[in-house]
Design a protein around this motif. Structure first.
Motif: not given
Length: 302
Positions: A20-22, A229-234, A255-258, A262-265
């Motif tokens: 979710l943070w990703g 997504a942000m709330a559930a992630g925390y 591995f969140t940056p990966v 990918f998701f943002a792209a």
């Protein structure tokens, strides 16, 4: 949120939090395009606050240590504002993804500050880890040509506000991670901190010459997904670290940056170069090296 969870279930929820943070970088940028950088961020944290109250309950201020309320809230609010506005003020979607990677310098900075503030011991591998993370950022910002200080400086100079916010946010979150653990006493003030972030952003929106908010069904749905997504992630991460496999979750979080890239792209329909992905891999590998260098190393005086 008091649930009886098995260790495997709690670990799975923690891994879901990482996923979710990703999604955050892509979603925040998309919402900011619909509602503006400041108005969009204010709406995101307002929505996230509502979700967190539903998931965690309304924060009971009397149970929180005063030092945690003061220091934690200031650092958390500052970080979230830096992150959301750096993405919102990005010149384009590709730059927003770059800024997301700059934000992920925080694991590297967290280790550095742990050594300086908390006396954390580390093996010699921490040095190449830090250098690899920093080189990865230069590699990403250098464009398709790879490692280039001239292109990196030119890129940053094209939008110093966004890059400054992203870099500052990485440092602030590293400070938050090191300082608040001393004061929190096991408490989780994220719902309160989200509310304070929303309040700060609404004040900025109201006193500034910001455009009026225009709601459409697609934009409103995207706003709800982002806040949720942000709330559930925390909320899920908190369950994971309390009852799950902390080693596995810590490793996965690096591995969140990966996944974020990918998701943002995909979400932002942005094509990334092979050089960009190489930089992302360098940042991720550097962060993992920093983390591995401190494993099993007790802080001095502990």
């Amino acid at each position: 949120m008091q649930l009886s969870l098995s260790r495997n279930t709690a670990t799975s929820l923690g891994l879901l939090a990482v996923l979710l943070w990703g999604t955050v970088v892509g979603l925040i940028r998309s919402v900011s395009e619909s509602f503006g950088p400041i108005g969009g961020a204010a709406l995101i944290y307002t929505t996230g606050s509502a979700f967190l109250v539903l998931l965690l309950g309304f924060p009971k201020l009397r149970t929180f240590p005063r030092s945690y309320l003061i220091v934690g809230s200031l650092l958390f609010v500052a970080y979230e504002i830096c992150l959301s506005l750096s993405l919102g003020f990005a010149a384009n979607r590709g730059q927003a993804i770059e800024l997301g990677i700059v934000n992920y310098l925080w694991p590297c900075f967290t280790v550095i500050l742990a050594m300086l503030i908390n006396g954390q011991r580390a093996s010699a591998w921490v040095v190449p880890g830090i250098l690899l993370s920093l080189a990865g950022i230069v590699w990403v910002l250098g464009g398709s040509g790879g490692l280039s200080w001239d292109r990196t400086i030119a890129n940053v100079s094209s939008n110093p506000l966004s890059y400054g916010l992203a870099f500052s946010g990485a440092i602030i979150w590293a400070v938050y991670c090191n300082v608040t653990t001393r004061f929190a006493d096991g408490k989780n003030g994220v719902a309160l901190f989200f509310m304070l972030t929303a309040a700060a952003l609404w004040i900025k929106y109201l006193v500034g010459a910001e455009p009026a908010l225009t709601f459409t069904w697609p934009a409103t749905l995207e706003l709800a997904v982002t806040g949720g997504a942000m709330a559930a992630g925390y909320a899920l991460w908190n369950l994971g670290i309390l009852k799950g496999n902390l080693t596995l979750l810590a490793t996965a979080s690096y591995f969140t940056p990966v996944f974020s890239t990918f998701f943002a792209a995909v979400w932002l329909s942005t094509r990334l170069t092979a050089s960009f992905w190489q930089g992302v891999a360098m940042v991720t590998a550097g962060s993992l090296l920093c983390w591995a260098a401190t494993r099993g190393k007790a802080a001095r005086g502990a």
